[in-house]
Enzyme design. Structure first.
Site, PDB file in Angstrom:
ATOM      1  N   ALA A   1       0.491  60.020  37.790  1.00 36.15           N
ATOM      2  CA  ALA A   1       1.209  59.877  36.521  1.00 36.15           C
ATOM      3  C   ALA A   1       2.152  58.678  36.546  1.00 36.15           C
ATOM      4  O   ALA A   1       3.353  58.795  36.293  1.00 36.15           O
ATOM      5  CB  ALA A   1       1.970  61.167  36.187  1.00 36.15           C
ATOM      6  N   SER A   2       1.582  57.507  36.862  1.00 35.88           N
ATOM      7  CA  SER A   2       2.352  56.250  36.941  1.00 35.88           C
ATOM      8  C   SER A   2       3.511  56.351  37.919  1.00 35.88           C
ATOM      9  O   SER A   2       4.559  55.735  37.731  1.00 35.88           O
ATOM     10  CB  SER A   2       2.857  55.842  35.548  1.00 35.88           C
ATOM     11  N   GLY A   3       3.318  57.132  38.969  1.00 35.06           N
ATOM     12  CA  GLY A   3       4.339  57.262  39.999  1.00 35.06           C
ATOM     13  C   GLY A   3       5.320  58.392  39.779  1.00 35.06           C
ATOM     14  O   GLY A   3       6.094  58.735  40.679  1.00 35.06           O
TER      15      GLY A   3
ATOM     16  N   TYR B   1      -6.053  42.422  35.176  1.00 35.56           N
ATOM     17  CA  TYR B   1      -4.912  42.664  36.063  1.00 35.56           C
ATOM     18  C   TYR B   1      -4.467  41.287  36.537  1.00 35.56           C
ATOM     19  O   TYR B   1      -4.897  40.791  37.588  1.00 35.56           O
ATOM     20  CB  TYR B   1      -5.305  43.554  37.239  1.00 35.56           C
TER      21      TYR B   1
ATOM     22  N   GLY C   1       7.084  61.854  43.843  1.00 32.48           N
ATOM     23  CA  GLY C   1       8.190  62.511  44.531  1.00 32.48           C
ATOM     24  C   GLY C   1       9.397  61.620  44.726  1.00 32.48           C
ATOM     25  O   GLY C   1      10.424  62.062  45.252  1.00 32.48           O
ATOM     26  N   LYS C   2       9.301  60.358  44.279  1.00 36.28           N
ATOM     27  CA  LYS C   2      10.400  59.407  44.502  1.00 36.28           C
ATOM     28  C   LYS C   2      11.440  59.405  43.398  1.00 36.28           C
ATOM     29  O   LYS C   2      12.558  58.926  43.608  1.00 36.28           O
ATOM     30  CB  LYS C   2       9.836  57.987  44.642  1.00 36.28           C
TER      31      LYS C   2
ATOM     32  N   LEU D   1       4.713  61.446  39.720  1.00 40.18           N
ATOM     33  CA  LEU D   1       4.396  62.542  40.637  1.00 40.18           C
ATOM     34  C   LEU D   1       4.421  62.113  42.106  1.00 40.18           C
ATOM     35  O   LEU D   1       3.931  62.815  42.971  1.00 40.18           O
ATOM     36  CB  LEU D   1       3.012  63.113  40.306  1.00 40.18           C
TER      37      LEU D   1
ATOM     38  N   PRO E   1      -3.530  59.219  38.810  1.00 39.82           N
ATOM     39  CA  PRO E   1      -3.431  60.591  39.310  1.00 39.82           C
ATOM     40  C   PRO E   1      -2.010  60.998  39.696  1.00 39.82           C
ATOM     41  O   PRO E   1      -1.708  62.185  39.782  1.00 39.82           O
ATOM     42  CB  PRO E   1      -4.351  60.585  40.533  1.00 39.82           C
TER      43      PRO E   1
END
Length: 307
Positions: A210-212, A57, A216-217, A214, A208
Site C-alpha cells: 500500500a505504497s509503503g 518510470y 510498518g515504518k 503497510l 502490495p
C-alpha cells in the site's frame, strides 16, 4: 524462495518480485547504476527472478538501469515485465501515447534501454477502455510476439475494479493481469480475481505494501517530502490509512512478525495471486521482502511443480 506458474504463460516466477518505479526517481531520490546493481544483486541472491518496470518510470530511466545490470549477467535468468502507453516529461507528468505507431516506438525504446532483444511480459499500462479497445493495437502487438520481441502480453489495469479489460484478456491475447491489491484495498477479490481464475491468467499484485503504508515504518501523523509521490496523496485519506494500519498492526499481525513480511504473505495466500511486486529502495529492503516467503505456506494452486 517459492515459485509459481504465471497463468497460461508457463513462466516460472518467484512469488516475490522487484518493483522498480523507485528507480525512475519519483520516490524521494535518484539512483545510480551502482545502487541499482546492488538491489538486483540482492534479488538474485534471494532467489528472485521477476523484475517489473515501465517505460515511464523516468524517461526509460528505470529500464536503462535494469538494462545496465542485465548486460553484465545472464539475461535468461530473469523474467522482465515492462509497460507501454505513456511518455514521461518530468516527475509526476506524463502524456498518453496509445496509437500502434507510438507503441511500436515505445517498444523499440524499451528494448534499447533494457539492452535486450526480447521482453518477457509487455503490459498495457493503465489506459482507458477506449485506448484498450483498439484492434489495430493488439494486432500490432501480436505481430511483435510472432517476431520474438515480446514473449507474452499483459494488462496493468489502472482501476483495480476494471472488469472490462480483464474479461477481454483472452480475446486480445493478454495472459497476465497486474492490479493493485493489498490488505487496505481488497476490491479485486469481488470480480477481477474470479475472472482471472476462470481465464487462467497470471496475476501480479502491485502496491502490495500500500505504497509503503503497510511497511510498518509509518505511524499516524507521518509526513512525506515534496519529491515523494505519497506527498500527493489526499491528506485525509493518508490519515485514515495510517489509522487503519495501526489497527491492523495491533489486531491482526501475530506478535514478533514483521509487518511488511506479513502484508506480502497476506496477498500471496489468495489463490488467484501469482506474485507480488513490492518496490524497494535498498538491498536490505529486498532481503526483507524475500523473507515473507516464510509465512506464505504451501498448497497454492499455481505452485511450480518440479519435473
Amino acid at each position: 524462495m517459492k515459485y509459481r506458474v504465471l497463468g497460461k504463460t508457463n513462466l516460472k516466477v518467484s512469488v516475490i518480485g522487484v518493483g522498480t518505479w523507485q528507480l525512475g526517481g519519483e520516490w524521494g531520490k535518484p539512483y545510480t547504476q551502482q545502487e541499482a546493481d546492488a538491489i538486483l544483486d540482492q534479488a538474485r541472491e534471494s532467489g528472485i527472478n521477476l523484475i517489473d518496470t515501465a517505460e515511464c518510470y523516468g524517461d526509460h530511466t528505470s529500464e536503462a538501469l535494469i538494462g545496465g545490470y542485465l548486460s553484465r549477467g545472464r539475461r535468461e535468468d530473469w523474467i522482465v515485465a515492462t509497460k507501454f502507453g505513456h511518455h514521461f516529461h518530468e516527475n509526476f507528468t506524463r502524456s498518453q501515447e496509445w496509437s500502434p505507431e507510438q507503441v511500436l516506438a515505445q517498444l523499440e525504446a524499451s528494448l534499447k534501454a533494457l539492452r535486450t532483444d526480447y521482453i518477457d511480459i509487455y503490459q498495457f499500462h493503465s489506459g482507458t477502455n477506449e485506448d484498450f479497445d483498439q484492434d489495430a493495437l493488439w494486432t500490432l502487438l501480436d505481430k511483435q510476439v510472432q517476431a520474438g520481441k515480446i514473449r507474452h502480453l499483459g494488462t496493468s489495469i489502472g482501476s483495480n475494479a476494471n472488469l472490462h479489460q480483464v474479461e477481454a484478456s483472452s480475446r486480445v491475447g493478454s495472459e497476465v493481469i497486474q492490479v493493485v491489491y493489498n490488505r487496505l484495498d481488497r476490491v479485486p477479490e469481488e470480480h477481477v480475481f474470479p475472472s482471472c481464475q476462470q481465464q487462467q491468467l497470471g496475476v501480479l499484485a502491485r502496491v502490495p505494501l500500500a505504497s509503503g503504508y503497510l511497511s510498518g515504518k509509518y505511524k499516524p501523523g507521518a509526513v512525506f517530502p515534496d519529491n515523494d509521490v505519497r506527498h500527493r496523496h489526499e491528506a485525509e485519506q493518508t490519515r485514515l490509512k495510517l489509522e487503519e494500519v495501526e489497527r491492523i498492526r495491533t489486531q491482526e499481525i501475530p506478535p514478533g512478525v514483521d509487518m511488511s513480511a506479513w502484508a506480502l504473505a497476506w496477498c500471496l495466500k489468495h489463490p488467484a495471486v501469482t506474485a507480488v511486486i513490492p518496490g524497494c529502495k535498498s538491498p536490505e529492503q529486498v532481503k526483507a521482502n524475500a523473507a515473507a516467503v516464510a509465512y506464505v505456506g504451501d498448497g497454492h494452486p499455481q505452485a511450480w511443480q518440479q519435473a
